[in-house]
Design a protein around this motif. Sequence first.
Motif, mmCIF file in Angstrom:
data_model
loop_
_atom_site.group_PDB
_atom_site.id
_atom_site.type_symbol
_atom_site.label_atom_id
_atom_site.label_comp_id
_atom_site.label_asym_id
_atom_site.label_seq_id
_atom_site.Cartn_x
_atom_site.Cartn_y
_atom_site.Cartn_z
ATOM 1 N N LYS A 1 1.243 -1.044 0.226
ATOM 2 C CA LYS A 1 0.605 0.031 -0.081
ATOM 3 C C LYS A 1 0.866 1.739 0.270
ATOM 4 O O LYS A 1 1.274 1.787 1.041
ATOM 5 C CB LYS A 1 -0.784 -0.281 1.066
ATOM 6 C CG LYS A 1 -1.732 -1.126 1.243
ATOM 7 C CD LYS A 1 -2.781 -1.599 2.258
ATOM 8 C CE LYS A 1 -3.633 0.315 1.648
ATOM 9 N NZ LYS A 1 -4.874 0.512 3.645
ATOM 10 N N ARG A 2 1.594 1.818 -1.214
ATOM 11 C CA ARG A 2 1.930 2.433 -1.408
ATOM 12 C C ARG A 2 1.823 4.267 -0.621
ATOM 13 O O ARG A 2 0.808 4.078 -1.510
ATOM 14 C CB ARG A 2 2.871 2.624 -2.433
ATOM 15 C CG ARG A 2 3.407 1.843 -3.093
ATOM 16 C CD ARG A 2 4.386 1.852 -4.145
ATOM 17 N NE ARG A 2 5.543 2.829 -3.499
ATOM 18 C CZ ARG A 2 6.118 3.721 -5.181
ATOM 19 N NH1 ARG A 2 5.690 3.819 -6.418
ATOM 20 N NH2 ARG A 2 7.142 4.416 -4.624
ATOM 21 N N ASP A 3 2.133 5.031 -0.240
ATOM 22 C CA ASP A 3 1.341 6.305 -0.129
ATOM 23 C C ASP A 3 1.849 7.798 -0.963
ATOM 24 O O ASP A 3 2.408 8.432 -0.543
ATOM 25 C CB ASP A 3 1.859 6.827 1.851
ATOM 26 C CG ASP A 3 3.573 6.747 1.768
ATOM 27 O OD1 ASP A 3 4.069 6.397 1.149
ATOM 28 O OD2 ASP A 3 3.151 6.751 3.001
ATOM 29 N N VAL A 4 2.942 6.496 -1.958
ATOM 30 C CA VAL A 4 3.258 7.949 -3.818
ATOM 31 C C VAL A 4 2.750 7.472 -4.989
ATOM 32 O O VAL A 4 2.211 6.164 -4.364
ATOM 33 C CB VAL A 4 4.927 7.956 -3.197
ATOM 34 C CG1 VAL A 4 5.323 8.479 -2.004
ATOM 35 C CG2 VAL A 4 5.762 6.590 -3.468
ATOM 36 N N ILE A 5 2.868 7.942 -5.624
ATOM 37 C CA ILE A 5 2.631 8.285 -6.914
ATOM 38 C C ILE A 5 3.169 8.639 -7.743
ATOM 39 O O ILE A 5 3.911 10.082 -7.273
ATOM 40 C CB ILE A 5 0.508 8.379 -7.328
ATOM 41 C CG1 ILE A 5 -0.131 7.729 -6.519
ATOM 42 C CG2 ILE A 5 1.086 8.119 -8.644
ATOM 43 C CD1 ILE A 5 -1.277 8.207 -7.144
ATOM 44 N N GLU A 6 4.171 8.219 -8.526
ATOM 45 C CA GLU A 6 5.040 8.368 -8.971
ATOM 46 C C GLU A 6 4.696 8.432 -10.928
ATOM 47 O O GLU A 6 5.369 7.100 -10.757
ATOM 48 C CB GLU A 6 6.469 7.916 -8.513
ATOM 49 C CG GLU A 6 7.215 8.100 -7.247
ATOM 50 C CD GLU A 6 8.294 7.433 -7.203
ATOM 51 O OE1 GLU A 6 9.029 7.990 -6.226
ATOM 52 O OE2 GLU A 6 8.478 6.379 -7.621
ATOM 53 N N GLU A 7 5.431 9.160 -11.523
ATOM 54 C CA GLU A 7 5.159 8.974 -12.602
ATOM 55 C C GLU A 7 6.109 8.850 -13.577
ATOM 56 O O GLU A 7 7.653 9.134 -13.101
ATOM 57 C CB GLU A 7 4.118 10.362 -13.627
ATOM 58 C CG GLU A 7 2.306 10.460 -13.530
ATOM 59 C CD GLU A 7 1.744 8.667 -13.998
ATOM 60 O OE1 GLU A 7 1.358 8.858 -15.074
ATOM 61 O OE2 GLU A 7 1.983 7.517 -13.008
ATOM 62 N N PRO A 8 6.442 7.822 -14.832
ATOM 63 C CA PRO A 8 7.652 7.811 -15.631
ATOM 64 C C PRO A 8 8.674 9.105 -15.699
ATOM 65 O O PRO A 8 7.404 10.434 -16.508
ATOM 66 C CB PRO A 8 7.603 7.089 -16.494
ATOM 67 C CG PRO A 8 6.885 6.545 -16.115
ATOM 68 C CD PRO A 8 5.346 6.965 -15.184
ATOM 69 N N ILE A 9 9.363 9.659 -15.322
ATOM 70 C CA ILE A 9 9.693 10.881 -15.832
ATOM 71 C C ILE A 9 10.429 11.203 -17.383
ATOM 72 O O ILE A 9 11.099 10.208 -17.665
ATOM 73 C CB ILE A 9 11.484 11.219 -14.616
ATOM 74 C CG1 ILE A 9 10.840 11.288 -13.248
ATOM 75 C CG2 ILE A 9 11.656 12.794 -15.171
ATOM 76 C CD1 ILE A 9 11.988 11.325 -12.697
ATOM 77 N N ASP A 10 10.086 12.006 -18.021
ATOM 78 C CA ASP A 10 10.543 12.704 -19.494
ATOM 79 C C ASP A 10 11.542 13.921 -19.461
ATOM 80 O O ASP A 10 11.242 14.374 -18.467
ATOM 81 C CB ASP A 10 9.751 12.509 -20.270
ATOM 82 C CG ASP A 10 9.058 13.242 -19.652
ATOM 83 O OD1 ASP A 10 8.819 14.573 -19.514
ATOM 84 O OD2 ASP A 10 7.524 12.829 -20.358
#
Length: 262
Positions: free
Chosen positions: A64-73
């Motif tokens: 249950k992660r408490d972060v959301i990280e999108e791929p970096i471009d």
Amino acid sequence: MKGTILKSLQKIESDFEVKILYACESGSRAWGFPSKDSDYDVRFIYIHKREQYLTIDPMGIGSKRDVIEEPIDDLLDVSGWDLTKALRLLRKSNPPLMEWLHSGIVYHQAFSTIDQMKELGKSIFAPHSCLHHYLNMASNNYKKYLEGEEVRIKKYFYALRPVLAARYIKEYHRFPPLQFPVLMNTLVLEGELKAEIENLLQRKLDGEELELDPKKEILNEFLSDEICTLREYTKTLDHKIPDCTPHLDKLFRDALVEVWDK
């Protein structure tokens, strides 16, 4: 660009079944010295549906992660924290979170939660926590980047910004503004030092941030003296933080009702 950022946030809401309460700029654009090719450092705070929290494992434990990280471009760096994580960090005046809440570039804000967090943050501000953060950042960057005979222009700001932020806290006993020009004009008197900083700032804005220059003795002396002075000041601070947990618990419960029950 704002449209692209908002579309990215909307996709996150759909993909992760969350509501984003707040999204802002957190990098060099928020600090007032972006380069011509600076990306957009978007940071956000989000909330899950109630049932996601009514489990034996809290957010941040196990899967249950408490972060959301999108791929970096090359253009976008987008990541966010769950509201429970953000509130725990607010409880101790976490400087990165405080910077998000003080950002002058806000891409999205919904509901009343963030305004309540900002107001509560004023009453529970912990100067020692923020001072140590900025002082350690300044000291480490000074040793890492500024002790050679030649220095890249942008590296000076890795030490100047945190030093001025720490000095602002010492002088005014509140969280510092993010905009570097505001910090500089508030704390640095007219003269040779300020002229040198303004010159480097303009060169950075003009795209010369990677240029190597001979070490600026006036800047190194200023930074070294300030770091020593601030380090002594931190020894005088009271490290007690008022327990605001009941207020934060209520804020979280109220957010669940406001976001999902209306």
